[in-house]
Write a protein that holds these residues in place. Structure first.
Motif, short mmCIF file in Angstrom:
data_model
loop_
_atom_site.label_atom_id
_atom_site.label_comp_id
_atom_site.label_asym_id
_atom_site.label_seq_id
_atom_site.Cartn_x
_atom_site.Cartn_y
_atom_site.Cartn_z
N TYR A 156 0.82 -1.21 0.00
CA TYR A 156 0.00 0.00 0.00
C TYR A 156 0.85 1.27 0.00
O TYR A 156 0.42 2.31 -0.50
N LEU A 157 2.05 1.20 0.57
CA LEU A 157 2.86 2.38 0.80
C LEU A 157 4.16 2.30 -0.01
O LEU A 157 4.93 1.36 0.15
N TYR A 263 -0.69 2.58 11.03
CA TYR A 263 -0.74 3.09 9.66
C TYR A 263 -2.01 3.87 9.33
O TYR A 263 -2.28 4.14 8.16
N GLU A 265 -2.74 7.00 9.68
CA GLU A 265 -2.43 8.27 9.01
C GLU A 265 -2.15 8.05 7.52
O GLU A 265 -2.61 8.81 6.66
N ASP A 266 -1.41 7.00 7.21
CA ASP A 266 -1.09 6.70 5.81
C ASP A 266 -2.34 6.38 5.01
O ASP A 266 -2.52 6.86 3.88
N GLU A 269 -4.41 9.44 4.27
CA GLU A 269 -3.84 10.23 3.18
C GLU A 269 -4.12 9.59 1.82
O GLU A 269 -4.44 10.29 0.84
N ILE A 270 -3.98 8.26 1.74
CA ILE A 270 -4.25 7.56 0.48
C ILE A 270 -5.72 7.76 0.07
O ILE A 270 -6.03 8.05 -1.09
#
Length: 313
Positions: A156-157, A263, A265-266, A269-270
């Motif tokens: 994902y990141l 995760y 926060e990530d 954002e996505i």
């Protein structure tokens, strides 16, 4: 005379699991969690010292020693042999864990074919080879069996030093999500495991680069810098904890297994960036209908229905 200890019934006693790369790191954590729950095991390895250490643990715990199979997951012929060996040893395979992988980093813009071939060949090709070789035995074992494909939060990141690694994990994610719908009608579960930072030796893969892939476009490995980077892994989650969470995901037939909580926060954002990137305009009714049919087909597949191309138009 003292009373005889009552036999403990384990929830998965007699079931069989195969874990690639199962003698060290995350694979060994998953293997121990499965053994603790009563699974009989086959584990693949490449390093003889790691295999010996794993065997010593099983013996010290009074467990059945796994069937150890030497395997390079890019070797399709050997994978086919391993499938036959597991069939002969157990006659069934309830859980397949495609775990073996390499963690190799470098700027994507300088990568060579050798960099792509090695990283993709192990991280994605190894999963594909495991499925081709072992799915027939899993399907013969039947309903209630399960496949776990190990990716990473890199599914994902993305990051500036992890382009090919990330690509391999994105590929495993897409393959696994599709496979889950393929096997649902047969009552076979499929999970994508995406662990975060885990206390393993995965960081040192670059030290073990095969000679066949020596022509790298990445800078020469700085052993001191890479070892310093590896110290961060000491802060990671215990592999056994990840293994226990993996087992719970199998038991609950979860399509997605996240082991680490850090995760949010990530993903926020996505989500927000993805919505913002959509054009602010109306789609024509004909296209909306095609997408409605796609969503319905996906939901139907997840519920166990067989879906064909005719269901998509």
């Amino acid at each position: 005379m003292g009373e005889q200890a009552e036999a403990v019934s384990l929830p998965h006693e007699g079931r069989v699991a195969f874990v690639t790369g199962g003698v060290s790191g995350l694979g060994f954590g998953i293997a121990r969690a499965l053994s603790n729950a009563g699974f009989r095991l086959a584990l693949s390895y490449r390093n003889e010292d790691y295999r010996a250490q794993a065997e010593a643990w099983f013996r010290a715990e009074g467990r059945e020693v796994p069937v150890f199979v030497r395997l390079d997951v890019t070797d399709r012929a050997r994978f086919a042999e391993v499938a036959r060996e597991i069939d002969v040893a157990f006659g069934r395979l309830d859980v397949l864990v495609n775990n073996a992988g390499v963690s190799v980093f470098g700027p994507t813009d300088t990568a060579t074919h050798a960099d792509y071939d090695w990283i993709m060949g192990v991280n994605f090709g190894g999963v594909a080879n495991g499925l081709v070789a072992l799915l027939p035995l899993v399907k013969r074992t039947g309903r209630g069996s399960h496949v776990v494909n190990v990716a990473s939060m890199a599914a994902y990141l993305s990051g500036p030093q992890a382009g090919i690694y990330t690509a391999s994990k994105f590929a495993v994610r897409g393959l696994t999500e599709s496979l889950r719908t393929n096997l649902a009608p047969e009552g076979i579960g499929v999970s994508l495991l995406c662990p975060g930072l885990t206390r393993t030796n995965a960081w040192d893969s670059a030290f073990r680069r095969p000679e066949a892939f020596a022509q790298s476009g990445f800078e020469e490995v700085d052993k001191e810098a890479l070892t310093a980077f590896g110290k961060a892994f000491e802060l990671g989650m215990d592999p056994l904890e990840v293994g226990e969470k993996t087992l719970r995901g199998i038991e609950e037939n979860r399509g997605l297994i996240f082991s680490h909580p850090e995760y949010a926060e990530d993903f926020r954002e996505i989500y927000e960036a993805s919505l913002a990137a959509l054009p602010d305009e109306e789609a024509p009714p004909e296209r909306l209908e095609i997408e409605r049919l796609r969503r319905e087909a996906n939901r139907a597949a997840a519920s166990g229905q067989v879906i064909s191309l005719a269901d998509l138009t």
